[in-house]
Motif scaffolding. Structure first.
Motif, mmCIF file in Angstrom:
data_model
loop_
_atom_site.group_PDB
_atom_site.id
_atom_site.type_symbol
_atom_site.label_atom_id
_atom_site.label_comp_id
_atom_site.label_asym_id
_atom_site.label_seq_id
_atom_site.Cartn_x
_atom_site.Cartn_y
_atom_site.Cartn_z
ATOM 1 N N HIS A 11 0.829 -1.202 0.000
ATOM 2 C CA HIS A 11 0.000 0.000 0.000
ATOM 3 C C HIS A 11 0.867 1.257 0.000
ATOM 4 C CE1 HIS A 11 -2.581 3.144 1.881
ATOM 5 N NE2 HIS A 11 -3.349 2.744 0.884
ATOM 6 N N HIS A 12 1.925 1.256 0.799
ATOM 7 C CA HIS A 12 2.826 2.401 0.855
ATOM 8 C C HIS A 12 3.469 2.643 -0.516
ATOM 9 C CE1 HIS A 12 6.724 4.411 1.791
ATOM 10 N NE2 HIS A 12 5.900 5.160 2.500
ATOM 11 N N SER A 13 3.917 1.598 -1.164
ATOM 12 C CA SER A 13 4.535 1.721 -2.492
ATOM 13 C C SER A 13 3.554 2.289 -3.508
ATOM 14 C CB SER A 13 5.042 0.361 -2.978
ATOM 15 O OG SER A 13 6.057 -0.105 -2.131
ATOM 16 N N LEU A 14 2.341 1.780 -3.491
ATOM 17 C CA LEU A 14 1.324 2.282 -4.433
ATOM 18 C C LEU A 14 0.991 3.741 -4.158
ATOM 19 C CD1 LEU A 14 -1.059 -0.807 -4.612
ATOM 20 C CD2 LEU A 14 0.507 0.018 -6.390
ATOM 21 N N LEU A 15 0.923 4.099 -2.900
ATOM 22 C CA LEU A 15 0.643 5.488 -2.529
ATOM 23 C C LEU A 15 1.712 6.422 -3.080
ATOM 24 C CD1 LEU A 15 -1.235 7.313 -0.786
ATOM 25 C CD2 LEU A 15 0.404 6.985 1.061
ATOM 26 N N LEU A 16 2.972 6.042 -2.916
ATOM 27 C CA LEU A 16 4.064 6.862 -3.428
ATOM 28 C C LEU A 16 4.053 6.930 -4.950
ATOM 29 C CD1 LEU A 16 6.974 5.804 -1.061
ATOM 30 C CD2 LEU A 16 5.571 7.868 -0.952
ATOM 31 N N GLN A 17 3.778 5.806 -5.585
ATOM 32 C CA GLN A 17 3.735 5.764 -7.050
ATOM 33 C C GLN A 17 2.628 6.659 -7.592
ATOM 34 O OE1 GLN A 17 3.253 1.554 -7.886
ATOM 35 N NE2 GLN A 17 5.038 1.660 -9.184
ATOM 36 N N GLU A 18 1.487 6.591 -6.971
ATOM 37 C CA GLU A 18 0.309 7.279 -7.497
ATOM 38 C C GLU A 18 0.287 8.765 -7.177
ATOM 39 O OE1 GLU A 18 -2.852 5.010 -5.838
ATOM 40 O OE2 GLU A 18 -2.436 3.271 -7.098
ATOM 41 N N ARG A 19 0.977 9.163 -6.141
ATOM 42 C CA ARG A 19 0.886 10.561 -5.731
ATOM 43 C C ARG A 19 2.206 11.307 -5.807
ATOM 44 N NH1 ARG A 19 -3.216 9.667 -0.866
ATOM 45 N NH2 ARG A 19 -4.951 8.949 -2.129
ATOM 46 N N ARG A 20 3.080 11.032 -4.870
ATOM 47 C CA ARG A 20 4.265 11.855 -4.704
ATOM 48 C C ARG A 20 5.265 11.713 -5.846
ATOM 49 N NH1 ARG A 20 7.323 12.663 0.894
ATOM 50 N NH2 ARG A 20 5.467 13.892 1.188
ATOM 51 N N TYR A 21 5.464 10.513 -6.348
ATOM 52 C CA TYR A 21 6.537 10.275 -7.308
ATOM 53 C C TYR A 21 6.047 9.960 -8.715
ATOM 54 C CZ TYR A 21 8.966 9.936 -2.876
ATOM 55 O OH TYR A 21 9.453 10.201 -1.632
#
Length: 92
Positions: A11-21
């Motif tokens: 979930h953390h990886s997907l969150l970073l992929q989809e938003r911050r990075y």
């Protein structure tokens, strides 16, 4: 909240992929082994290896507080030739 540690990491990886990075993924994902155009103030040049562009992107996205984060991380990548892992993944 998560049943497993793996679910939390995912979930953390997907969150970073989809938003911050997501902008970095779109801009640099296909650049392995290439030079990238960047603002010249980071490395006193406007063309850097793809991994240095990622390091700049991490800093610009708020990943680190050190003003020299991009330079320090790039130095480590170059010192230990960590970019070789990228080539191994791509070349098989």
């Amino acid at each position: 909240v998560y049943k497993t540690v793996n679910q939390s990491y995912r979930h953390h990886s997907l969150l970073l992929q989809e938003r911050r990075y997501n902008w970095m993924i779109a801009q640099y994902s296909s650049k392995i082994g290439q030079q990238c155009q960047v603002e010249g103030s980071w490395f006193n040049t406007d063309r850097v290896p793809y991994y240095a562009a990622w390091c700049i992107g991490l800093k610009k996205s708020g990943y680190a507080t050190s003003k020299k984060y991009a330079q320090k991380l790039t130095y480590i990548i170059e010192t230990y030739e960590l970019w070789r892992f990228d080539y191994q993944l791509i070349m098989g």
